[in-house]
Design a protein around this motif. Structure first.
Motif, PDB file in Angstrom:
ATOM      1  N   ARG A 225      -7.512  -3.799  -1.254  1.00  0.00           N
ATOM      2  CA  ARG A 225      -8.488  -3.181  -2.173  1.00  0.00           C
ATOM      3  C   ARG A 225      -8.215  -1.695  -2.362  1.00  0.00           C
ATOM      4  NH1 ARG A 225     -11.574  -7.046   0.590  1.00  0.00           N
ATOM      5  NH2 ARG A 225     -12.200  -5.589   2.231  1.00  0.00           N
ATOM      6  N   SER A 226      -7.838  -1.025  -1.271  1.00  0.00           N
ATOM      7  CA  SER A 226      -7.485   0.395  -1.378  1.00  0.00           C
ATOM      8  C   SER A 226      -6.274   0.588  -2.286  1.00  0.00           C
ATOM      9  CB  SER A 226      -7.198   0.950   0.019  1.00  0.00           C
ATOM     10  OG  SER A 226      -6.718   2.276  -0.048  1.00  0.00           O
ATOM     11  N   SER A 227      -5.301  -0.311  -2.168  1.00  0.00           N
ATOM     12  CA  SER A 227      -4.093  -0.228  -2.998  1.00  0.00           C
ATOM     13  C   SER A 227      -4.413  -0.483  -4.458  1.00  0.00           C
ATOM     14  CB  SER A 227      -3.063  -1.245  -2.502  1.00  0.00           C
ATOM     15  OG  SER A 227      -2.738  -1.023  -1.155  1.00  0.00           O
TER      16      SER A 227
ATOM     17  N   CYS B  52     -18.251   6.382   5.278  1.00  0.00           N
ATOM     18  CA  CYS B  52     -17.075   5.540   5.081  1.00  0.00           C
ATOM     19  C   CYS B  52     -15.811   6.362   5.284  1.00  0.00           C
ATOM     20  CB  CYS B  52     -17.078   4.947   3.667  1.00  0.00           C
ATOM     21  SG  CYS B  52     -18.497   3.855   3.398  1.00  0.00           S
TER      22      CYS B  52
ATOM     23  N   GLN C 187       0.833  -1.206   0.000  1.00  0.00           N
ATOM     24  CA  GLN C 187       0.000   0.000   0.000  1.00  0.00           C
ATOM     25  C   GLN C 187       0.870   1.260   0.000  1.00  0.00           C
ATOM     26  OE1 GLN C 187      -2.360   0.985   3.551  1.00  0.00           O
ATOM     27  NE2 GLN C 187      -4.091   1.410   2.198  1.00  0.00           N
TER      28      GLN C 187
ATOM     29  N   GLU D 233      -8.911  -4.807   3.263  1.00  0.00           N
ATOM     30  CA  GLU D 233      -9.220  -3.395   3.036  1.00  0.00           C
ATOM     31  C   GLU D 233      -8.018  -2.668   2.450  1.00  0.00           C
ATOM     32  OE1 GLU D 233     -10.568  -1.755   6.674  1.00  0.00           O
ATOM     33  OE2 GLU D 233     -12.364  -3.011   6.780  1.00  0.00           O
ATOM     34  N   GLN D 234      -6.831  -2.939   3.003  1.00  0.00           N
ATOM     35  CA  GLN D 234      -5.616  -2.300   2.476  1.00  0.00           C
ATOM     36  C   GLN D 234      -5.342  -2.732   1.046  1.00  0.00           C
ATOM     37  OE1 GLN D 234      -2.589  -3.212   5.552  1.00  0.00           O
ATOM     38  NE2 GLN D 234      -2.327  -1.001   5.722  1.00  0.00           N
TER      39      GLN D 234
ATOM     40  N   LEU E  86      -7.200   0.118  -5.937  1.00  0.00           N
ATOM     41  CA  LEU E  86      -7.895   1.297  -6.458  1.00  0.00           C
ATOM     42  C   LEU E  86      -6.902   2.401  -6.822  1.00  0.00           C
ATOM     43  CD1 LEU E  86     -11.020   1.513  -4.112  1.00  0.00           C
ATOM     44  CD2 LEU E  86     -10.977   0.902  -6.546  1.00  0.00           C
TER      45      LEU E  86
END
Length: 309
Positions: free
Chosen positions: A243-245, A309, A194, A240-241, A247
């Motif tokens: 998926r955030s990365s 969120c 990330q 979560e990390q 994106l």
């Protein structure tokens, strides 16, 4: 290998470096590295042999017991391992605190790190010490600290980027060490991934180096994205990390066609995403219950209750 002060995020020691003469810092760093090299040379056949071995790691798992029999060599004495540990801890503080030169040029410490291949040799040292879970965690945390706190851009330099990529690949491949230790490595791995994605978004010019850093791996040459895919549907902070990365990388694909092409043609992200969406779709109810005539309307009172969120 790395000191707990660095890998744990404690920068209290580094505060004392501010205001210190840069030439003094360079001299201390150089002296520490000289002592480290003396120990490393005792356990490496030769400088050329070590680097040629490192070059071959890109196509194979660094933790494999084949690879020239590196992991079969005698155990390194604890006093020598401790000495390297302490020297490297101080070296990392000096590297993190160094200011860039004029016009953004490398500082003398960073230049020495690049020219001497310091990160490559430290990675080899970890392999030489059997690359245990603790060593993996130390190296992952070391790079996180450098990326977060270094006052100079580090990813522009292949002698730093390449061992980082090999480290990431090796930590992702070797997941059979057992239970909670594997989870620890995964957490640190995804956290570092990330941080790398954040660095890419801040400085997209580095993207070209990421492709070239692992070009000998063929279709998987954008390793950063490929390593995140297995965590796409993971529950909890790791998922979560990841998926955030992903994106963040997707946002880069809008600007860089190579990223788009790589995702579509050379990764299995599309089927993984389709499988996840299919699972969510199958979980939807076959029929919707009608509670009132205005059941389909979303009033202000409704969306005010939705958790932000």
């Amino acid at each position: 290998m790395m000191g707990s002060g660095v890998t744990g995020g404690n920068k209290k020691k580094s505060q004392t470096l501010r205001g210190v003469d840069p030439d003094t810092c360079m001299m201390v760093f150089k002296n520490h590295w000289t002592q480290v090299v003396k120990i490393l040379d005792k356990h490496e056949p030769s400088r050329c042999g070590a680097l040629s071995f490192f070059s071959g790691l890109s196509g194979a798992s660094p933790g494999a017991s084949g690879g020239g029999g590196v992991l079969r060599l005698p155990t390194i004495p604890s006093d020598e391992a401790s000495a390297v540990h302490n020297y490297v801890e101080h070296m990392l503080y000096l590297l993190m605190e160094e200011e860039p030169g004029r016009g953004g040029a490398m500082g003398p410490i960073l230049e020495l790190v690049v020219v001497e291949g310091v990160m490559e040799r430290l990675f080899l040292w970890s392999l030489r010490r059997h690359f245990t879970v603790d060593l993996k965690l130390e190296q992952l945390r070391m790079y996180q600290m450098l990326l977060i706190h270094a006052r100079q851009p580090l990813l522009h330099h292949k002698p730093i980027l390449k061992p980082l990529m090999v480290l990431l690949a090796s930590c992702a491949e070797n997941t059979t060490d057992g239970g909670g230790q594997v989870e620890q490595v995964e957490r640190e791995l995804v956290s570092l991934l990330q941080q790398l994605c954040v660095s890419l978004v801040r400085d997209p010019s580095v993207l070209e180096l990421f492709f070239h850093s692992t070009q000998d791996q063929g279709a998987a040459n954008f390793l950063l994205f490929s390593l995140l895919i297995p965590y796409t549907h993971r529950q909890g902070p790791v998922g979560e990390q990841a998926r955030s990365s992903l994106l963040l990388i997707m946002s880069l694909s809008a600007l860089e066609s190579r990223v788009t092409q790589h995702i579509v043609e050379h990764t299995y992200f599309c089927p993984v995403l389709a499988t996840g969406l299919s699972g969510l779709y199958s979980a939807l109810p076959a029929k919707l219950k009608v509670y009132s005539e205005d059941w389909h309307s979303l009033e202000e009172a409704d969306w005010m209750q939705i958790r932000k969120c």
